[in-house]
Design an enzyme around this catalytic site. Structure first.
Site, PDB file in Angstrom:
ATOM      1  N   LYS A  14     -22.065  25.993  28.704  1.00 51.89           N
ATOM      2  CA  LYS A  14     -22.661  26.839  27.662  1.00 51.89           C
ATOM      3  C   LYS A  14     -24.136  26.509  27.443  1.00 51.89           C
ATOM      4  CE  LYS A  14     -19.897  25.524  24.333  1.00 51.89           C
ATOM      5  NZ  LYS A  14     -19.009  24.548  24.980  1.00 51.89           N
ATOM      6  N   ARG A  89     -16.095  27.991  16.422  1.00 56.94           N
ATOM      7  CA  ARG A  89     -15.127  27.139  17.108  1.00 56.94           C
ATOM      8  C   ARG A  89     -13.765  27.161  16.417  1.00 56.94           C
ATOM      9  NH1 ARG A  89     -19.145  23.479  19.568  1.00 56.94           N
ATOM     10  NH2 ARG A  89     -18.095  22.086  21.003  1.00 56.94           N
ATOM     11  N   ARG A 128     -22.206  13.353  32.904  1.00 55.41           N
ATOM     12  CA  ARG A 128     -23.359  14.023  32.303  1.00 55.41           C
ATOM     13  C   ARG A 128     -24.362  13.028  31.734  1.00 55.41           C
ATOM     14  NH1 ARG A 128     -22.675  18.880  28.086  1.00 55.41           N
ATOM     15  NH2 ARG A 128     -21.521  17.391  26.812  1.00 55.41           N
ATOM     16  N   ARG A 161     -24.494  10.973  26.137  1.00 58.73           N
ATOM     17  CA  ARG A 161     -24.139  11.305  24.755  1.00 58.73           C
ATOM     18  C   ARG A 161     -22.997  10.406  24.286  1.00 58.73           C
ATOM     19  NH1 ARG A 161     -23.348  17.717  24.237  1.00 58.73           N
ATOM     20  NH2 ARG A 161     -21.505  17.004  23.142  1.00 58.73           N
ATOM     21  N   ARG A 172     -11.952  16.267  21.997  1.00 60.60           N
ATOM     22  CA  ARG A 172     -12.716  17.526  22.058  1.00 60.60           C
ATOM     23  C   ARG A 172     -11.939  18.601  22.809  1.00 60.60           C
ATOM     24  NH1 ARG A 172     -17.855  15.092  24.653  1.00 60.60           N
ATOM     25  NH2 ARG A 172     -18.689  17.198  24.828  1.00 60.60           N
TER      26      ARG A 172
HETATM   27  P1  ADP Z   1     -19.639  20.394  23.638  1.00 60.19           P
HETATM   28  O1  ADP Z   1     -19.508  21.881  23.729  1.00 60.19           O
HETATM   29  O2  ADP Z   1     -20.033  19.750  24.926  1.00 60.19           O
HETATM   30  O3  ADP Z   1     -18.455  19.718  23.020  1.00 60.19           O
HETATM   31  P2  ADP Z   1     -21.575  20.576  21.407  1.00 60.19           P
HETATM   32  O4  ADP Z   1     -22.931  20.025  21.489  1.00 60.19           O
HETATM   33  O5  ADP Z   1     -21.418  22.047  21.314  1.00 60.19           O
HETATM   34  O6  ADP Z   1     -20.837  20.003  22.708  1.00 60.19           O
HETATM   35  O7  ADP Z   1     -20.795  19.923  20.176  1.00 60.19           O
HETATM   36  C1  ADP Z   1     -20.760  18.550  19.978  1.00 60.19           C
HETATM   37  C2  ADP Z   1     -19.988  18.217  18.706  1.00 60.19           C
HETATM   38  O8  ADP Z   1     -20.645  18.783  17.567  1.00 60.19           O
HETATM   39  C3  ADP Z   1     -18.565  18.743  18.620  1.00 60.19           C
HETATM   40  O9  ADP Z   1     -17.640  17.901  19.285  1.00 60.19           O
HETATM   41  C4  ADP Z   1     -18.357  18.771  17.094  1.00 60.19           C
HETATM   42  O10 ADP Z   1     -18.120  17.471  16.601  1.00 60.19           O
HETATM   43  C5  ADP Z   1     -19.715  19.210  16.593  1.00 60.19           C
HETATM   44  N1  ADP Z   1     -19.789  20.690  16.499  1.00 60.19           N
HETATM   45  C6  ADP Z   1     -20.611  21.494  17.209  1.00 60.19           C
HETATM   46  N2  ADP Z   1     -20.400  22.796  16.897  1.00 60.19           N
HETATM   47  C7  ADP Z   1     -19.410  22.802  15.963  1.00 60.19           C
HETATM   48  C8  ADP Z   1     -18.715  23.831  15.254  1.00 60.19           C
HETATM   49  N3  ADP Z   1     -18.996  25.130  15.440  1.00 60.19           N
HETATM   50  N4  ADP Z   1     -17.768  23.456  14.359  1.00 60.19           N
HETATM   51  C9  ADP Z   1     -17.468  22.177  14.139  1.00 60.19           C
HETATM   52  N5  ADP Z   1     -18.061  21.158  14.793  1.00 60.19           N
HETATM   53  C10 ADP Z   1     -19.028  21.447  15.696  1.00 60.19           C
END
Ligand code: ADP
Ligand code: ZN
Length: 216
Positions: A14, A89, A128, A161, A172
């Protein structure tokens, strides 16, 4: 003007695709994950709260996440079109977005879903590395930087990360399956969903998605 949601499991690509689309179509890139990471870096209250969830791979509570997206989407620059990356999400987030986008007259044009199998997701995430300065993504085997540990684009140091470890990744992926995947049906029933195979690789994927976006 295009308003896009990008969906897909962690590691589906993404972030990479969002950055490419942002450049090509001059859209605003809204990544909730990036917003939380910036808050953590800045040491704000939001950052402290977010990091307690993110470190374990858990979702930040809906009311917090919905709040920051509401603020961001209401800003003027989003009128030129936006890419939501990592939001919504959960069903509650999707419903809140529905309501908000109607209120501010910024409805979603398309939901792009990136399909990827679990084995590949785990391979991508565990290898990564990310630039500390500009956020550019690398992989220790398949997207190596020219100089070990250094970003090609800005010379910044690369790091892993904290939530890209095995334990947090497992959580996750579970959240993705239980909380996020059901949203595919939600958007399919609104006739907004278009799915792409993320395994074709970043460049072919970008070409396929660009082709679609030129048509809508
Ligand atoms: P990835 O898609 O690789 O898991 P992101 O950078 O999108 O990474 O998200 C990292 C973390 O940030 C998630 O595991 C969550 O803890 C938090 N997060 C991001 N977007 C949301 C969301 N829409 N709702 C709740 N938590 C979120
Ligand atoms: Zn960099």
């Amino acid at each position: 003007m295009k308003n896009i949601i990008l969906m897909g499991a962690p590691g589906a690509g993404k972030g990479t695709l969002a950055k490419q689309l942002k450049e090509r179509f001059k859209l605003v890139h809204i990544s909730t994950g990036d917003m939380f990471r910036e808050a953590i870096k800045a040491g704000t209250e939001l950052g402290k709260l977010a990091s307690s969830y993110m470190a374990k791979g858990d979702l930040v509570p809906d009311e917090v996440t919905i709040g920051i997206v509401k603020d961001r989407l209401s800003q003027d620059d989003c009128a030129k079109g936006f890419i939501l990356d990592g939001f919504p999400r959960t069903l509650a987030q999707a419903e809140a977005l529905d309501k908000l986008s109607n209120e501010i007259n910024r409805s979603i044009d398309v939901v792009i879903n990136l399909d990827c199998d679990n084995k590949e997701l785990i391979r991508r995430i565990s290898g990564r590395r990310v630039c500390k300065v500009c956020g550019a993504p690398y992989h220790i085997e398949t997207m190596k930087p020219k100089v070990d540990g250094i970003c090609d684009l800005c010379g910044g140091p690369l790091f892993q990360r904290p939530d890209d470890n095995e334990e947090a990744l497992k959580v996750r992926l579970e959240h993705y399956t239980h909380d996020t995947k059901p949203l595919l049906d939600f958007y399919d029933s609104k006739n907004l969903l278009v799915s792409f195979d993320s395994l074709v690789g970043a460049e072919p994927l970008f070409d396929e998605v660009s082709l679609l976006l030129h048509k809508i």
